[in-house]
Design an enzyme around this catalytic site. Structure first.
Site, PDB file in Angstrom:
ATOM      1  CG  ASP A   8      -1.844  -1.050   1.114  1.00 52.31           C
ATOM      2  OD1 ASP A   8      -1.967  -1.623   0.279  1.00 52.31           O
ATOM      3  OD2 ASP A   8      -2.662  -1.329   2.127  1.00 52.31           O
ATOM      4  CG  ASP A 130     -13.006  -2.318  -0.382  1.00 54.58           C
ATOM      5  OD1 ASP A 130     -12.546  -3.449  -0.649  1.00 54.58           O
ATOM      6  OD2 ASP A 130     -12.690  -1.464  -1.191  1.00 54.58           O
TER       7      ASP A 130
END
Length: 233
Positions: A8, A130
């Site tokens: 990330d 998500d």
């Protein structure tokens, strides 16, 4: 089990968030370049998951230069997410050899657009689902879309996508294990491969997922822990 370690990125740095909270950012010990070289050394790693975190928040790609450099440093396929909101961005990533695209917000809220890009890139698009409970969140996990997992999956069942990446936001970065029950339930709702994401801690978690028929898992915070890889070997 195919392991998909995560990198990330914020401002070119390798970081992790807790439950998607940008105020709970932790820097990782390896740079993105060091991490991709490390992960590429494991035969259990089938591809690498890279997220442009500020791209997700700002709704357009921010780290394409870094990602282009990372692509040159591994022979493994890359799947890229964060800020992929238009066809031009996909074309740009396609031109530098990115293998798979992870689409979130716009793919959730604009099914017609999703259908058009899937037709252009069949078998190369993962949809990022998500969620908190059964509600899908968008815009860097900051906003409830008002769409449930069950309703959404029914609407994308006929699309030629690469799979569904399911992340339980409440589990992400918490070192509590993934949401096994909901991962299994979702896999039973669809013909598409379901990739587990959020909370995977160790080989025991991977084995439990595999026993449920889940054969791919994204590993975030734990993938930065050398103990995780010793168990895998």
């Amino acid at each position: 089990m195919n392991i998909i370690p995560a990198i990330d990125i914020i401002d070119g740095q390798n970081v992790r968030l807790t439950q998607g909270d940008y105020d709970k950012k932790t820097s990782m010990k390896r740079t993105p370049e060091e991490a991709i070289a490390f992960y590429s050394s494991f035969e259990q790693v089938s591809r690498i998951h890279i997220v442009d975190l500020m791209g997700a928040l700002k709704q357009n790609a921010q780290e394409s230069t870094v990602i282009q450099e990372l692509k040159t440093r591994t022979a493994l396929p890359l799947q890229i997410g964060g800020g992929l909101r238009n066809t031009e961005t996909l074309e740009k990533y396609d031109a530098i050899g990115i293998d798979y695209f992870i689409l979130g917000t716009r793919a959730i809220t604009e099914l017609e657009w999703l259908g058009s890009v899937v037709a252009k890139y069949p078998g190369r698009i993962f949809v990022g689902v998500d969620a908190r409970e059964n509600d899908i969140y968008i815009n860097g996990w900051t906003e409830n879309s008002g769409i449930t997992i069950d309703d959404y999956i029914r609407q994308i069942e006929d699309l030629d996508i690469a799979g569904i990446i399911y992340t339980d936001i409440n589990k992400d970065g918490m070192n509590q294990g993934p949401n096994f029950d909901n991962t299994k339930r979702i896999s039973e709702l669809t013909r598409h491969p379901v990739i587990a994401s959020g909370g995977v801690r160790n080989k025991t978690d991977l084995d439990q997922l595999e026993s449920m028929g889940i054969t791919q898992a994204i590993v975030g915070k734990a993938s930065h822990n050398d103990d995780f890889w010793r168990d895998i070997r």
